[in-house]
Design a protein around this motif. Structure first.
Motif, PDB file in Angstrom:
ATOM      1  N   GLN A 169       0.827  -1.212   0.000  1.00  0.00           N
ATOM      2  CA  GLN A 169       0.000   0.000   0.000  1.00  0.00           C
ATOM      3  C   GLN A 169       0.862   1.264   0.000  1.00  0.00           C
ATOM      4  N   VAL A 198       2.053   1.761  -3.492  1.00  0.00           N
ATOM      5  CA  VAL A 198       0.951   2.230  -4.350  1.00  0.00           C
ATOM      6  C   VAL A 198       0.683   3.718  -4.090  1.00  0.00           C
ATOM      7  N   ASP A 199       0.631   4.090  -2.817  1.00  0.00           N
ATOM      8  CA  ASP A 199       0.358   5.497  -2.468  1.00  0.00           C
ATOM      9  C   ASP A 199       1.437   6.423  -3.027  1.00  0.00           C
ATOM     10  N   HIS A 254       0.894   6.935  -6.681  1.00  0.00           N
ATOM     11  CA  HIS A 254      -0.238   7.851  -6.881  1.00  0.00           C
ATOM     12  C   HIS A 254       0.177   9.297  -6.610  1.00  0.00           C
ATOM     13  N   THR A 297      -1.991   2.974 -10.956  1.00  0.00           N
ATOM     14  CA  THR A 297      -1.385   1.659 -10.677  1.00  0.00           C
ATOM     15  C   THR A 297      -2.344   0.538 -11.041  1.00  0.00           C
ATOM     16  N   PRO A 306      -2.250  -3.235  -9.710  1.00  0.00           N
ATOM     17  CA  PRO A 306      -1.589  -4.344  -9.010  1.00  0.00           C
ATOM     18  C   PRO A 306      -2.020  -5.689  -9.606  1.00  0.00           C
ATOM     19  N   ILE A 315       3.267  -4.504  -9.337  1.00  0.00           N
ATOM     20  CA  ILE A 315       2.451  -3.294  -9.493  1.00  0.00           C
ATOM     21  C   ILE A 315       2.787  -2.656 -10.838  1.00  0.00           C
TER      22      ILE A 315
END
Ligand code: PEP
Ligand code: MN
Length: 337
Positions: free
Chosen positions: A15, A18-19, A22, A28, A30, A39
């Protein structure tokens, strides 16, 4: 670019990564594998900024994807995609057989075909409700009435249902009745339709356009995937060449070509490829031998009376015979039917 997380990376680490992506204004995708999470990152040249993320906890490596189809390609997803619908696995060891009329004509016609092809071993029922016809004066399909008949036939036989959606405005409606949405050859590059089908999340079978390369087909699939829908089956259905004896030319080498380039399942449609019922069985056998994950054939109890594509339809008996031969050939290439 793809970020490969190390085996055992925690949810929290994933996470955080991913953040961070962003925060660069990138999207993204995944991909959760058995061993690792990968990812995918889409965007333009800006994706290079994620190279800064090397060394973040849980990140194993960051690699650029050279294939133009970032998510339909094998580079990002080396394992075959298997699509599971109601217990049926498409793209696994089983070769799936899709059969049914070109167009749904009546309750009696569809019910008779559905019962018969089920008995012969088909697992998916096809039938056009919205028909893309060359001439506006030709039979255009029964629309929602056909969708209801398909749903009835599924109820009775347990067959899954595939039918074509031709218009982005009908995606929701067709999705209410069908298990798999078909995007026809003529619409392969209807990008608005591809986006809507992608958003719907329904499994989709994308047919290759008669004048499209494999590269075009995979880029069309990419339109669906970037909306978050990875349940895509590709279909080779013949391409336009100078040969006039057949309706199109079946590009059978597209099967192993697609298998090399992409992880998505591939189905062959020998009916629209050849336009001749006498060629459907030999080309179906060849399709299975070449590694196709399925075949889709048109059948009709009385092809001479069919409202659409009778010349390329098998009778119910011919279909039954073909199934016996397909069953014999599948184990030779390590598959089963
Ligand atoms: C069909 O499968 O019903 C059809 C119209 O095929 P294609 O889009 O390949 O012409
Ligand atoms: Mn047809």
């Amino acid at each position: 670019m793809i970020i490969v997380m190390s085996t055992g990376a925690s949810e929290e680490q994933i996470q955080t990564v991913v953040d961070k992506v962003h925060s660069y204004g990138l999207r993204t995708h995944p991909i959760y594998g058995v061993q690792k999470t990968v990812i995918g990152i889409v965007g333009d040249d800006k994706t290079r900024v994620v190279e800064n993320m090397r060394g973040m906890p849980g990140v194993e490596k960051i690699i650029p994807i050279l294939q133009p189809y970032k998510f339909a390609g094998r580079e990002a997803h080396p394992d075959d995609t298997v699509i599971e619908i109601n217990g049926l696995r498409i793209g696994g060891r089983q070769v799936i057989v899709i059969a049914g009329p070109c167009a749904v004509e009546s309750r009696e016609q569809l019910a008779q075909i559905a019962r018969s092809v089920k008995k012969s071993g088909a697992c998916i029922l096809r039938g056009g409700a919205y028909k893309p016809r060359t001439s506006p004066y030709s039979f255009q399909g029964l629309g929602e009435e056909a969708l209801k008949l398909l749903a009835e036939a599924r109820e009775e036989t347990g067959l899954l249902v595939i039918t074509e959606v031709t218009d982005p405005r009908n995606v929701e409606q067709v999705g209410r009745y069908a298990d798999i949405l078909q995007v026809g050859a003529r619409n392969m590059q209807n990008f608005v339709l591809l986006t809507e089908v992608g958003k719907s999340g329904h499994p989709v079978m994308l047919k290759r356009g008669p004048s499209s390369t494999v590269n075009d087909l995979l880029l069309a699939a990419e339109y669906v995937i970037i909306e978050g829908n990875r349940n895509i089956i590709l279909c080779e259905r013949g391409i336009t060449t100078f040969e006039g004896f057949t309706r199109n030319t079946l590009d059978l080498s597209a099967v192993p070509v697609i298998k090399q380039l992409s992880h998505l399942p591939v189905v062959v449609d020998p009916c629209h490829a050849t336009g001749r019922s006498s060629l459907v069985e030999p080309m179906s056998l060849a399709a299975v031998a070449s590694g196709a994950d399925g075949v889709m054939v048109e059948v009709h109890p009385d092809p001479d009376q069919a409202l659409c594509d009778g010349a390329q339809a098998l009778t119910l008996e011919q279909f039954d015979l073909m199934m016996k031969k397909l069953r014999a050939i599948a184990p030779i290439v390590g598959r089963l039917i």
